[in-house]
Design an enzyme around this catalytic site. Structure first.
Site, PDB file in Angstrom:
ATOM      1  N   ASP A 141      -1.348  -4.888  -5.127  1.00  0.00           N
ATOM      2  CA  ASP A 141      -0.886  -4.089  -4.119  1.00  0.00           C
ATOM      3  C   ASP A 141      -0.303  -2.983  -4.302  1.00  0.00           C
ATOM      4  O   ASP A 141       0.400  -2.647  -3.271  1.00  0.00           O
ATOM      5  CB  ASP A 141      -0.171  -5.472  -3.314  1.00  0.00           C
ATOM      6  N   LYS A 144      -4.061   2.402  -5.369  1.00  0.00           N
ATOM      7  CA  LYS A 144      -5.479   1.757  -5.644  1.00  0.00           C
ATOM      8  C   LYS A 144      -6.062   2.534  -6.733  1.00  0.00           C
ATOM      9  O   LYS A 144      -7.100   1.533  -7.329  1.00  0.00           O
ATOM     10  CB  LYS A 144      -6.393   1.887  -4.296  1.00  0.00           C
ATOM     11  N   ASP A 169      -5.661  -6.615  -2.839  1.00  0.00           N
ATOM     12  CA  ASP A 169      -5.365  -6.031  -1.504  1.00  0.00           C
ATOM     13  C   ASP A 169      -6.153  -4.702  -1.297  1.00  0.00           C
ATOM     14  O   ASP A 169      -6.225  -4.115  -2.311  1.00  0.00           O
ATOM     15  CB  ASP A 169      -3.774  -6.107  -1.194  1.00  0.00           C
ATOM     16  N   ASN A 170      -6.454  -4.480  -0.068  1.00  0.00           N
ATOM     17  CA  ASN A 170      -6.806  -3.128   0.468  1.00  0.00           C
ATOM     18  C   ASN A 170      -8.113  -2.885  -0.336  1.00  0.00           C
ATOM     19  O   ASN A 170      -8.426  -1.638  -0.715  1.00  0.00           O
ATOM     20  CB  ASN A 170      -5.815  -2.134   0.106  1.00  0.00           C
ATOM     21  N   GLU A 199      -3.841  -4.580   7.665  1.00  0.00           N
ATOM     22  CA  GLU A 199      -2.566  -5.333   8.363  1.00  0.00           C
ATOM     23  C   GLU A 199      -2.285  -4.582   9.884  1.00  0.00           C
ATOM     24  O   GLU A 199      -2.335  -3.425  10.158  1.00  0.00           O
ATOM     25  CB  GLU A 199      -1.334  -4.980   7.450  1.00  0.00           C
TER      26      GLU A 199
END
Ligand SMILES: Oc1cc(-c2ccc(F)cc2)cc2nccnc12
Ligand SMILES: [Mg+2]
Length: 214
Positions: A141, A144, A169-170, A199
């Protein structure tokens, strides 16, 4: 001089959350970031997916890359079995200083080790520094464009064993296309996408769960 967003989140936790109650810290941050000011916590919706994976895996040794304010570290630590450890890594010293205080307020500091610095520098030192063999579960997280190089580095450093699980995540927003292509295309991973939302928004995002096959 103005405060920073992490400082405002810490202030909210100290004024609204019950000391020693991890769930109230998580709920306080979610409430604040949904209604007052957005912040890049994994959040309540994706957090529930993360919770289910942590509860399924029951990791003895877990790594989080990207602590930010400590929201997911607190969320994860509250679910860890006794004598398990979450090592969470944060590059930004301002974020790390806030996260330490949020983790302490939640009363989970004996389950969490926060290390400051670049993941690329720390990953090769983990085994020696922490007397580890491998991680049962890794939550990616952080930035990226570091997901893929850090994953390859963890493989090379022998930090993943057959059955180790990566949770990222993401993978849609902001997105980690090179990482997704790698874990979905590699015969060494069994990958699954959990569709969700960024989120506190209605924007599509998701979590990728990838089992390392060795
Ligand atoms: O969950 C996240 C969301 C975003 C992010 C920022 C701005 C947008 F517009 C959309 C998404 C950045 C993140 N960086 C590191 C770790 N997690 C992140
Ligand atoms: Mg994130």
């Amino acid at each position: 001089y103005g405060s920073t967003r992490p400082e405002r989140i810490l202030a909210e936790v100290k004024s609204k959350a019950t000391r020693g109650d991890a769930r109230s810290v998580v709920d306080t941050i979610d409430q604040y970031c949904r209604h007052q000011e957005w912040a890049m916590n994994v959040g309540d919706e994706k957090g529930t997916i993360l919770d289910s994976i942590v509860c399924e895996v029951k990791p003895r040794a877990m790594l989080e890359l990207g602590t930010y304010c400590g929201y997911s570290a607190v969320r994860i630590a509250s679910l860890l079995p006794p004598n398990s450890r979450l090592i969470t890594m944060e590059f930004n010293p301002v974020f790390a200083a806030i996260a330490r205080q949020v983790i302490a307020w939640a009363g989970v500091e004996d389950k969490v080790v926060l290390i400051e610095g670049p993941s690329g520098d720390w990953i090769p030192k983990m085994k020696k520094e922490f007397g580890l063999t491998s991680f049962d579960l890794v939550f990616l997280d952080h930035w990226k464009d570091c997901y893929l190089p850090d994953t390859k580095l963890m493989e090379e450093c022998g930090l993943l064993r057959t059955g180790s699980i990566l949770v990222a995540d993401n993978v849609i927003c902001p997105g980690a296309p090179d990482y997704l292509e790698y874990v979905r295309g590699s015969p060494r991973y069994e990958s699954k996408y959990f569709r969700s939302h960024l989120e506190y928004t209605r924007v599509e995002d998701g979590i990728e769960k990838s089992v390392f096959l060795g």
